[in-house]
Design a protein around this motif. Structure first.
Motif, PDB file in Angstrom:
ATOM      1  N   LYS A  40       0.830  -1.206   0.000  1.00  0.00           N
ATOM      2  CA  LYS A  40       0.000   0.000   0.000  1.00  0.00           C
ATOM      3  C   LYS A  40       0.863   1.254   0.000  1.00  0.00           C
ATOM      4  CE  LYS A  40      -4.339  -1.558   2.092  1.00  0.00           C
ATOM      5  NZ  LYS A  40      -5.267  -1.436   3.239  1.00  0.00           N
ATOM      6  N   GLU A  41       1.901   1.235   0.819  1.00  0.00           N
ATOM      7  CA  GLU A  41       2.778   2.404   0.893  1.00  0.00           C
ATOM      8  C   GLU A  41       3.504   2.624  -0.433  1.00  0.00           C
ATOM      9  OE1 GLU A  41       4.458   5.759   2.854  1.00  0.00           O
ATOM     10  OE2 GLU A  41       2.645   4.547   3.093  1.00  0.00           O
ATOM     11  N   ALA A  42       3.893   1.547  -1.091  1.00  0.00           N
ATOM     12  CA  ALA A  42       4.552   1.673  -2.389  1.00  0.00           C
ATOM     13  C   ALA A  42       3.637   2.384  -3.388  1.00  0.00           C
ATOM     14  CB  ALA A  42       4.950   0.298  -2.917  1.00  0.00           C
ATOM     15  N   PHE A  43       2.369   2.014  -3.416  1.00  0.00           N
ATOM     16  CA  PHE A  43       1.429   2.664  -4.332  1.00  0.00           C
ATOM     17  C   PHE A  43       1.101   4.087  -3.888  1.00  0.00           C
ATOM     18  CE2 PHE A  43       0.690  -1.606  -5.943  1.00  0.00           C
ATOM     19  CZ  PHE A  43       0.538  -1.357  -7.297  1.00  0.00           C
ATOM     20  N   ASN A  44       1.060   4.312  -2.592  1.00  0.00           N
ATOM     21  CA  ASN A  44       0.762   5.661  -2.096  1.00  0.00           C
ATOM     22  C   ASN A  44       1.856   6.661  -2.458  1.00  0.00           C
ATOM     23  OD1 ASN A  44      -1.636   4.898  -0.921  1.00  0.00           O
ATOM     24  ND2 ASN A  44      -0.762   4.562   1.114  1.00  0.00           N
ATOM     25  N   GLN A  45       3.091   6.181  -2.533  1.00  0.00           N
ATOM     26  CA  GLN A  45       4.227   7.076  -2.731  1.00  0.00           C
ATOM     27  C   GLN A  45       4.657   7.213  -4.182  1.00  0.00           C
ATOM     28  OE1 GLN A  45       5.566   9.025  -0.461  1.00  0.00           O
ATOM     29  NE2 GLN A  45       4.380   8.219   1.256  1.00  0.00           N
TER      30      GLN A  45
END
Length: 344
Positions: A40-45
């Motif tokens: 999720k963090e990878a896609f958020n950033q």
């Protein structure tokens, strides 16, 4: 997110792509919730798309399975994710208490894996890996660790036979590209000389150089080869740029624990001590120096960084976009810690 053309593949790549070994439980068993937080963090950033590097070898297909499940659950549009998949290992049932394919490396996995480097083997890997991704198909495929495969030979005759398997694997991958199923074909290996030997025999769209090219290790012969790839417009990804964490303070170098009584290991330890001193003097985090050094090499489009906690995603991305003082690089040169590169 800044991107650059990735060779002649027609794809644009960012400076950082995400490795997925943690999704396969490398050295440690992570919960599904922990893995999904990382994803999720990878896609958020990263916007408008995110790039993942994966392999059937990672956790005997577990990394592919987790990634595919996440993409489905989150409803990620296929145009928002680019997947590079390394082929050469495929999942088989686990029939022993622990997996046999890489003992003590992958934790808490429920399958084993077997190496399949050949024409038929690569086609099998491609289909089985795609099934684990649940409809998300990799845009790029590469042969995984042909150097280790060739090293199994006990004679010149055996090595020649293994070379035929390797070339057959590339024939299969080229057919997949010709059929429009993937956009590019490459190789991922730790021994850069095997990458070079393959490139002399097979046209490649991209390469992933692992463990061979880093701030501590950048021999002129390798730099010359990288420059050749740049001129030929071959996409270049660097991986394992921290040398198994050694450059950031870990006790391992290329997956082997250092021996303080070994002369060569002692040289590495002394090099790192001096490197850390320069980093401290300039207020530079060692990991930041490693990332910037790698991205300053002409021809390198991206570095693949495995992430085992969400906080590292943003930290690595910031480091990739933040240059370091010229004086820092000059002092590393003056202390003979790096060669004449980078040109500053």
């Amino acid at each position: 997110m800044n991107t650059r053309p990735f060779g002649k593949t027609g794809l644009e790549f960012p400076s950082i792509i995400f490795g997925s070994s943690a999704l396969g439980n490398l050295f440690k068993s992570y919960t599904k919730a922990e893995k999904k937080q990382i994803l999720k963090e990878a896609f958020n950033q990263t916007h408008p798309f995110t790039v993942f590097d994966t392999a059937g070898k990672y956790g005997a297909g577990l990394a592919l399975e987790v990634l595919g499940e996440f993409l489905i659950e989150e409803g990620i549009p296929k145009e928002n994710v680019i997947i590079t998949n390394k082929l050469g290992w495929t999942r088989i049932p686990l029939t022993t208490p622990e997996p046999l394919f890489e003992p003590n490396i992958w934790k808490g996995i429920g399958n084993d894996a077997v190496q399949k480097i050949s024409y038929e083997g690569i086609l099998e890997c491609f289909e089985k890996d795609n099934a684990l991704l649940q409809g998300y198909v990799p845009q790029l495929i590469s042969l995984h660790d042909p150097d280790e495969y060739l090293d199994k030979a006990n004679s010149e005759e055996e090595r020649e036979a293994l070379w035929k398997d390797v070339l057959g694997a590339f024939t299969a991958m080229k057919e997949l590209k010709d059929q429009g199923k993937v956009k590019g074909v490459g190789v991922g290996a730790k021994d850069w000389e095997i990458i070079k030997a393959i490139y002399q025999r097979v046209p490649l769209d991209y390469v992933m150089i692992a463990n061979s090219l880093s701030l501590i290790n950048h021999p002129p012969e390798l730099m010359k080869f990288v420059d050749l790839l740049r001129k030929d417009e071959v996409g270049i990804i660097l991986a394992a740029i921290f040398q198994s964490g050694f450059l950031t303070g870990e006790d391992f170098f290329d997956y082997k624990r250092l021996d303080p009584d070994d002369a060569e290991d002692q040289k590495k330890i002394q090099w790192r001590k001096k490197f850390f001193e320069v980093c401290k003097a300039y207020g530079v985090d060692p990991f930041h120096a490693c990332i910037q050094f790698s991205l300053m090499i002409p021809g390198v489009t991206s570095i693949a960084l495995s992430v085992n906690q969400p906080a590292l995603v943003k930290k690595n991305l910031i480091a990739s976009e933040s240059s370091l003082p010229e004086g820092f690089w000059q002092e590393l040169k003056d202390k003979s810690l790096i060669s004449g590169f980078p040109n500053i």
